[in-house]
Write an enzyme that holds these catalytic residues in place. Structure first.
Site, PDB file in Angstrom:
ATOM      1  N   ARG A  26      31.482  31.431  38.978  1.00  0.00           N
ATOM      2  CA  ARG A  26      30.058  31.644  38.745  1.00  0.00           C
ATOM      3  C   ARG A  26      29.361  30.375  38.264  1.00  0.00           C
ATOM      4  O   ARG A  26      28.195  30.142  38.587  1.00  0.00           O
ATOM      5  CB  ARG A  26      29.872  32.793  37.736  1.00  0.00           C
ATOM      6  N   GLY A  99      38.215  36.391  47.240  1.00  0.00           N
ATOM      7  CA  GLY A  99      37.273  37.484  47.414  1.00  0.00           C
ATOM      8  C   GLY A  99      36.004  37.278  46.607  1.00  0.00           C
ATOM      9  O   GLY A  99      34.914  37.666  47.036  1.00  0.00           O
ATOM     10  N   SER A 173      32.723  47.585  40.084  1.00  0.00           N
ATOM     11  CA  SER A 173      33.167  46.330  40.686  1.00  0.00           C
ATOM     12  C   SER A 173      32.204  45.215  40.329  1.00  0.00           C
ATOM     13  O   SER A 173      31.022  45.248  40.713  1.00  0.00           O
ATOM     14  CB  SER A 173      33.250  46.458  42.211  1.00  0.00           C
ATOM     15  N   ASP A 330      43.096  43.374  37.161  1.00  0.00           N
ATOM     16  CA  ASP A 330      43.948  42.285  37.636  1.00  0.00           C
ATOM     17  C   ASP A 330      45.257  42.188  36.859  1.00  0.00           C
ATOM     18  O   ASP A 330      46.215  41.552  37.331  1.00  0.00           O
ATOM     19  CB  ASP A 330      43.211  40.945  37.543  1.00  0.00           C
ATOM     20  N   LYS A 357      43.448  44.652  47.200  1.00  0.00           N
ATOM     21  CA  LYS A 357      43.405  43.312  46.598  1.00  0.00           C
ATOM     22  C   LYS A 357      44.053  42.321  47.561  1.00  0.00           C
ATOM     23  O   LYS A 357      44.135  42.569  48.769  1.00  0.00           O
ATOM     24  CB  LYS A 357      44.101  43.330  45.237  1.00  0.00           C
ATOM     25  N   ARG A 361      48.711  46.125  46.099  1.00  0.00           N
ATOM     26  CA  ARG A 361      49.469  45.894  44.871  1.00  0.00           C
ATOM     27  C   ARG A 361      50.204  47.137  44.382  1.00  0.00           C
ATOM     28  O   ARG A 361      51.186  47.000  43.652  1.00  0.00           O
ATOM     29  CB  ARG A 361      48.541  45.333  43.783  1.00  0.00           C
ATOM     30  N   ARG A 403      49.252  37.171  41.773  1.00  0.00           N
ATOM     31  CA  ARG A 403      49.529  38.018  40.609  1.00  0.00           C
ATOM     32  C   ARG A 403      50.911  38.679  40.716  1.00  0.00           C
ATOM     33  O   ARG A 403      51.554  38.932  39.695  1.00  0.00           O
ATOM     34  CB  ARG A 403      48.425  39.047  40.424  1.00  0.00           C
TER      35      ARG A 403
END
Length: 442
Positions: A26, A99, A173, A330, A357, A361, A403
């Site tokens: 960001r 993403g 989200s 996450d 994801k 996952r 991850r």
């Protein structure tokens, strides 16, 4: 491939984790559409965040990397051009595995005067983009999936006039919310995004610092609302990115599963929309203490973690679901690893988002933990983990998911024998020095 053995001794020491990935993304995007310069320290120089830099450079934004003369601290400087300052890219904007880059940037590009295409790697080309296309097109954008499957590559037609909308997101989200709010900066009229629960609010915090008129409130029906009033120009600021709690999670987990361990993880962001792992593990009996808490803008603290024998309470069961899920989405793969080592059954529910994801996952975690001897089963929206069964080494499939690679590195520390992690390099998507930092503690 990297091979890991069970930890031979307790893990002890201080750890510094890289900067927060969400905030790093960001800071580049918002700096680019602001007037003047934005100086960023603590920026996460991972593959995902470098994809964001590359995309905005392709749209004419000058982004410098230098060292601060006084102390040698790396500084990223974004020379913003204001809301209307982006140029048409000559080529397709490639977002790699990110993403966040793909979805948030779509909100900005929806309002530009030029056409452009966005795509990413094979994982991005499978991830659902209709969740941002739908509300953005409702605002007047023209975004289409070039293959007609609601995934990348995307084509965004320029020159559209956007209007503010009230959008009720079916899921909590931050990527959906942020894409709509960023488009709202260019829209006629207010933009309001409602969510079932408050997702991570870095966009609202940071846009406020840049000068936007935006805030959160609880709607009358109990949903979380983010409200943006357009018309305010953004101005460059100085940003100090705290350590990423998603990266800290692996060291929190390692300390909890290796007997006798005690780790101090320094300068970690503990935003209340991101700290679910601390609260949930605390309820399971984890010895986790926040030290030196700084609650200005993005809260941060040092996290002290000591080895703990975790359990589910009187009935031997522990459930993770509901409003906790958006605050730790996450971290759920490594939480599953912790649960496998705990003396209880753990039920993870309301987490169907894990299926879309970087990998599926849910299935990947279940597959790999089963290979290590865990009694675990997948459900449609999560998994059931019957903890306490000894783990053993196995060959771990990462599915190019960072991850998974890092979560099962932690599992290896608690497992007998050798654990081999296939394609450990994918950890560089969010934490390039992870295995080096982990090895330093062994």
């Amino acid at each position: 491939m990297i091979a890991l053995e069970k930890a031979a001794k307790p893990l002890r020491g201080d750890v510094f984790v890289p900067g927060d990935k969400s905030i790093s993304h960001r800071s580049i995007m918002f700096g680019a559409i602001s007037e003047g310069t934005t100086e960023i320290t603590g920026f996460l120089e991972s593959a995902d965040c470098l994809s964001t830099i590359d995309c905005f450079r392709k749209m004419g934004i000058i982004i410098d990397h230098s060292m601060r003369p006084s102390n040698g601290v790396p500084v990223i400087t974004v020379h913003g051009k204001g809301l209307g300052g982006l140029n048409a890219p000559k080529d397709t904007l490639y977002t790699g595995n990110s993403g966040t880059t793909t979805r948030l940037m779509s909100g900005i590009l929806a309002a530009q005067p030029f056409d452009c295409n966005i795509t990413g790697d094979s994982s991005i080309e499978k991830r659902p983009m209709n969740r941002v296309m739908k509300p953005l097109n409702q605002m007047g954008a023209d975004i289409t999936s070039l293959r007609g499957n609601e995934c990348c590559p995307l084509h965004i037609s320029g020159g559209k006039t956007l209007r503010g909308i009230n959008y009720r997101s079916p899921i909590a989200s931050a990527q959906v919310k942020s894409a709509v709010l960023l488009a709202g900066l260019y829209a006629v009229g207010d933009t309001v995004v409602y969510e079932p629960a408050l997702s991570r609010n870095h966009t609202e915090i940071m846009l406020t610092a840049f000068g936007a008129d935006i805030h959160n409130e609880v709607a009358t029906d109990g949903s979380a609302a983010a409200i943006l009033h357009p018309g305010m120009p953004l101005h460059g600021i100085k940003i100090n990115v705290p350590g990423d709690i998603s990266s800290a999670a692996y060291f929190i987990a390692a300390a909890l599963v290796v007997p006798g361990s005690e780790l101090l993880i320094r300068n970690v962001g503990v935003n209340s929309t991101r700290d679910g792992i601390i609260r949930v593990l605390g309820q399971m009996g984890a010895d986790i203490t926040l030290l030196n808490l700084d609650e200005s803008q993005e809260p941060k603290a040092d996290i002290l973690v000591r080895y703990s024998e975790l359990s589910g309470g009187a009935n031997g069961k522990f459930e993770i679901g509901g409003k906790d899920i958006p605050t730790m989405i996450d971290e759920l793969p490594v939480v599953a690893v912790i649960a496998a080592c705990a003396d209880c059954d753990t039920i993870i529910r309301d987490a169907a988002e894990l299926r879309v994801k970087e990998s599926n996952r849910i299935d990947a975690v279940v597959e790999n933990l089963k290979a290590m001897g865990c009694d675990i089963e997948a459900t449609e929206d999560g998994m059931i983990i019957h903890g306490g069964k000894p783990l053993h080494g196995a060959d771990i499939k990462t599915y190019n998911d960072h991850r998974l690679a890092m979560s099962f590195a932690v599992a290896a520390l608690a497992a007998e024998g050798t654990t081999r992690i296939v394609d450990d390099r994918c950890a560089g998507i969010s934490y390039p020095s992870f295995f080096k930092d982990l090895q330093s503690l062994l």
